[in-house]
Design a protein around this motif. Sequence first.
Motif, short mmCIF file in Angstrom:
data_model
loop_
_atom_site.label_atom_id
_atom_site.label_comp_id
_atom_site.label_asym_id
_atom_site.label_seq_id
_atom_site.Cartn_x
_atom_site.Cartn_y
_atom_site.Cartn_z
N LEU A 1 7.99 -7.33 14.69
CA LEU A 1 8.73 -6.95 13.49
C LEU A 1 8.49 -5.47 13.22
O LEU A 1 7.40 -4.96 13.48
CB LEU A 1 8.25 -7.77 12.29
CG LEU A 1 8.41 -9.27 12.39
CD1 LEU A 1 7.70 -9.95 11.23
CD2 LEU A 1 9.88 -9.66 12.41
N VAL A 2 9.51 -4.81 12.67
CA VAL A 2 9.44 -3.38 12.38
C VAL A 2 9.84 -3.13 10.93
O VAL A 2 10.77 -3.76 10.43
CB VAL A 2 10.38 -2.58 13.32
CG1 VAL A 2 10.43 -1.11 12.93
CG2 VAL A 2 9.96 -2.75 14.77
N GLN A 3 9.14 -2.21 10.29
CA GLN A 3 9.51 -1.75 8.95
C GLN A 3 9.39 -0.24 8.93
O GLN A 3 8.34 0.31 9.28
CB GLN A 3 8.59 -2.35 7.89
CG GLN A 3 8.83 -1.82 6.49
CD GLN A 3 10.19 -2.19 5.95
OE1 GLN A 3 10.51 -3.36 5.80
NE2 GLN A 3 11.03 -1.20 5.68
N GLU A 4 10.46 0.46 8.56
CA GLU A 4 10.43 1.91 8.48
C GLU A 4 10.01 2.33 7.08
O GLU A 4 10.21 1.60 6.10
CB GLU A 4 11.80 2.48 8.83
CG GLU A 4 12.17 2.18 10.28
CD GLU A 4 13.57 2.60 10.64
OE1 GLU A 4 14.38 2.92 9.74
OE2 GLU A 4 13.87 2.59 11.85
N PHE A 5 9.42 3.52 7.00
CA PHE A 5 9.00 4.06 5.70
C PHE A 5 8.92 5.58 5.77
O PHE A 5 8.92 6.16 6.85
CB PHE A 5 7.65 3.47 5.28
CG PHE A 5 6.48 3.85 6.15
CD1 PHE A 5 5.66 4.91 5.81
CD2 PHE A 5 6.21 3.15 7.32
CE1 PHE A 5 4.59 5.26 6.61
CE2 PHE A 5 5.13 3.49 8.12
CZ PHE A 5 4.32 4.55 7.76
N GLU A 6 8.88 6.21 4.60
CA GLU A 6 8.66 7.65 4.48
C GLU A 6 7.33 7.86 3.79
O GLU A 6 7.00 7.14 2.84
CB GLU A 6 9.75 8.31 3.64
CG GLU A 6 11.07 8.45 4.34
CD GLU A 6 12.08 9.21 3.48
OE1 GLU A 6 11.68 9.96 2.55
OE2 GLU A 6 13.27 9.05 3.73
N ASP A 7 6.60 8.86 4.26
CA ASP A 7 5.37 9.20 3.56
C ASP A 7 5.72 10.06 2.35
O ASP A 7 6.90 10.30 2.06
CB ASP A 7 4.36 9.87 4.51
CG ASP A 7 4.79 11.24 5.01
OD1 ASP A 7 5.78 11.84 4.48
OD2 ASP A 7 4.14 11.76 5.93
N LYS B 1 0.83 -1.21 0.00
CA LYS B 1 0.00 0.00 0.00
C LYS B 1 0.86 1.26 0.00
O LYS B 1 0.53 2.24 -0.68
CB LYS B 1 -0.93 0.00 1.21
CG LYS B 1 -2.05 -1.01 1.11
CD LYS B 1 -2.93 -0.96 2.35
CE LYS B 1 -4.06 -1.97 2.26
NZ LYS B 1 -4.93 -1.92 3.45
N ILE B 2 1.96 1.24 0.77
CA ILE B 2 2.87 2.39 0.82
C ILE B 2 3.46 2.65 -0.56
O ILE B 2 3.48 3.79 -1.04
CB ILE B 2 3.98 2.16 1.87
CG1 ILE B 2 3.39 2.25 3.27
CG2 ILE B 2 5.14 3.15 1.68
CD1 ILE B 2 4.29 1.72 4.37
N LYS B 3 3.92 1.61 -1.21
CA LYS B 3 4.51 1.75 -2.55
C LYS B 3 3.47 2.28 -3.54
O LYS B 3 3.76 3.18 -4.33
CB LYS B 3 5.07 0.42 -3.03
CG LYS B 3 6.31 -0.02 -2.28
CD LYS B 3 6.75 -1.40 -2.77
CE LYS B 3 7.97 -1.89 -2.02
NZ LYS B 3 8.35 -3.25 -2.48
N LYS B 4 2.27 1.74 -3.51
CA LYS B 4 1.21 2.14 -4.42
C LYS B 4 0.83 3.61 -4.23
O LYS B 4 0.47 4.30 -5.17
CB LYS B 4 -0.02 1.25 -4.23
CG LYS B 4 -1.10 1.48 -5.24
CD LYS B 4 -2.24 0.50 -5.07
CE LYS B 4 -3.32 0.79 -6.10
NZ LYS B 4 -4.47 -0.10 -5.94
N ALA B 5 0.92 4.08 -2.99
CA ALA B 5 0.56 5.46 -2.67
C ALA B 5 1.74 6.42 -2.79
O ALA B 5 1.69 7.55 -2.32
CB ALA B 5 -0.03 5.53 -1.27
N ASN B 6 2.84 5.96 -3.42
CA ASN B 6 4.04 6.77 -3.66
C ASN B 6 4.85 7.08 -2.42
O ASN B 6 5.60 8.06 -2.39
CB ASN B 6 3.71 8.06 -4.43
CG ASN B 6 3.16 7.76 -5.80
OD1 ASN B 6 3.68 6.91 -6.52
ND2 ASN B 6 2.08 8.43 -6.15
#
Length: 135
Positions: free
Chosen positions: A116-122, A96-101
């Motif tokens: 479990l942890v996964q970091e991301f940038e909006d 979903k993060i990738k699809k929403a750019n």
Amino acid sequence: MSATEEPPTGSPCWVEVPALDVQRAKAFYAEVWGWNFKPNPPGETRYTDDFIAMYTYPGEKLMGGIMKRDEACIRKTKAGVLVYLYAESIEEQVEKIKKANGKVVGETYKEGDFGLVQEFEDTEGNMCAMYTSVK
């Protein structure tokens, strides 16, 4: 929140406050906001009181930690408060993060025996993380 009371996907579940001096920051947040600090989990030897001070907010519903960070890390990561959002499925949220750019940062990693942890940038460059419990 107990291990059996997992929040809905997207709910804030952890707030990490970076600090050069964990004990100084702990005293500040306890005095100003009334945060309650608790001991690290029994048998957990990776974390010392000078590395993390785990807390709950008044009402005991949301948890967080004041985490030891050095100045170079704080400058490099544009450090500020890091909000963790609960994810029932990290894999689904990554898509979903990738699809929403948005941008997935690094690999998913284990947080002790707990999750479990996964970091991301909006899309605005704000750093966030998501967390899921190990089931």
